[in-house]
Design a protein around this motif. Structure first.
Motif, PDB file in Angstrom:
ATOM      1  N   ASN A  29       0.827  -1.215   0.000  1.00 56.34           N
ATOM      2  CA  ASN A  29       0.000   0.000   0.000  1.00 56.34           C
ATOM      3  C   ASN A  29       0.860   1.263   0.000  1.00 56.34           C
ATOM      4  N   ARG A  30       1.965   1.212   0.778  1.00 53.22           N
ATOM      5  CA  ARG A  30       2.864   2.372   0.811  1.00 53.22           C
ATOM      6  C   ARG A  30       3.509   2.578  -0.569  1.00 53.22           C
ATOM      7  N   HIS A  32       2.223   1.683  -3.365  1.00 53.36           N
ATOM      8  CA  HIS A  32       1.155   2.122  -4.265  1.00 53.36           C
ATOM      9  C   HIS A  32       0.980   3.634  -4.196  1.00 53.36           C
ATOM     10  N   VAL A  33       1.039   4.182  -2.980  1.00 54.86           N
ATOM     11  CA  VAL A  33       0.881   5.625  -2.805  1.00 54.86           C
ATOM     12  C   VAL A  33       1.996   6.384  -3.513  1.00 54.86           C
ATOM     13  N   GLN A  36       1.692   5.947  -7.305  1.00 54.85           N
ATOM     14  CA  GLN A  36       0.520   6.653  -7.834  1.00 54.85           C
ATOM     15  C   GLN A  36       0.850   8.125  -8.060  1.00 54.85           C
ATOM     16  N   TYR A  37       1.684   8.656  -7.182  1.00 54.53           N
ATOM     17  CA  TYR A  37       2.129  10.045  -7.346  1.00 54.53           C
ATOM     18  C   TYR A  37       2.958  10.178  -8.630  1.00 54.53           C
TER      19      TYR A  37
END
Length: 254
Positions: A29-30, A32-33, A36-37
């Motif tokens: 998840n980290r 992914h963040v 995504q940026y």
């Protein structure tokens, strides 16, 4: 690349324990963040994490081969000479299925010629012990007794059964719990009783055992079953053999 990273996280240890899938999900998840940026900045077309999965359990074949160091560390956890530790050691030394081990009787052991005949198994069905035939026709086999196996036999053979408690079969659940207990807080805490067969076969492979003999020793239905399970190790052995041949020819060329 990201998927490989997540898969390898399962082999990383935290406080001497394998990382849990929930913890690996946090890592994903980290990532992914962050990625995504990068997508928003148009540095990436797509977020690679969208195509990755955290597998809740490593595919069994990833755990089929153990190094000599692994085996020594696991065996060193079995320091006591109680019946449960002896059964676990016996599994490591013989590679038998647990039902085959618990069904061994004095009549199956030839002390003069040092071998054990495997010809039956016991399974618990609806709280009752049911005696049956081995899993396949090739599971009828003979294994030979070395000194560590002999010592275990000498300590435990007190009735008609090799391993017994109160003149009856040892409860497999208690053996499983003991295995969990002795391997607690180690990288091997996930091991099952069946994994002990793979450890035994790893020992045979490291001692240059060929697939045909290993298949016979384990009682597999065919040599193909053995080959499919231990393909990774046999590939390593073939690579090593190729290097040995290269070394020989290099010496001849001098």
């Amino acid at each position: 690349m990201i998927q490989n990273l997540l898969n390898n996280c399962k082999r990383i240890t935290k406080n001497n324990k394998p990382l849990k899938p929930s913890y690996i999900n946090i890592i994903k998840n980290r990532l992914h963040v962050v990625l995504q940026y990068a997508v928003e900045l148009e540095w990436l077309d797509k977020n690679p994490c969208d195509f990755c999965k955290v597998i809740s359990k490593i595919h069994p074949k990833d755990n089929y081969v153990f190094s000599i160091t692994n085996i020594k560390e696991i065996y060193s956890c079995l320091k006591q000479e109680n019946i449960y530790d002896d059964i676990i050691k016996f599994q490591l030394l013989t590679g038998l299925r647990i039902g085959e081990t618990l069904m061994l009787t004095v009549n199956d052991i030839n002390f003069k010629e040092n071998y054990i005949d495997i010809n039956k198994t016991v399974t618990k069905i609806n709280s009752k012990n049911v005696i049956g035939t081995p899993k396949t026709k090739n599971a009828y086999r003979r294994i030979y007794i070395n000194q560590p196996i002999k010592e275990i036999i000498d300590r435990n053979l007190k009735t008609h059964l090799l391993f017994s408690m109160n003149d009856t079969y040892v409860n497999k659940t208690n053996i499983r719990l003991r295995l969990k207990q002795v391997l607690k807080d180690t990288p091997y805490c996930h091991l099952t009783l069946h994994d002990l067969r793979h450890i035994n076969s790893s020992l045979l492979l490291y001692n240059d055992g060929d697939l045909k003999n290993i298949s016979s020793h384990l009682g597999h239905s065919s040599i193909r079953v053995t080959s499919d399970i231990y393909l990774h190790t046999t590939q390593e052995a073939n690579a090593k053999l190729s290097l040995n041949i290269e070394s020989i020819f290099n010496e001849l060329a001098k």
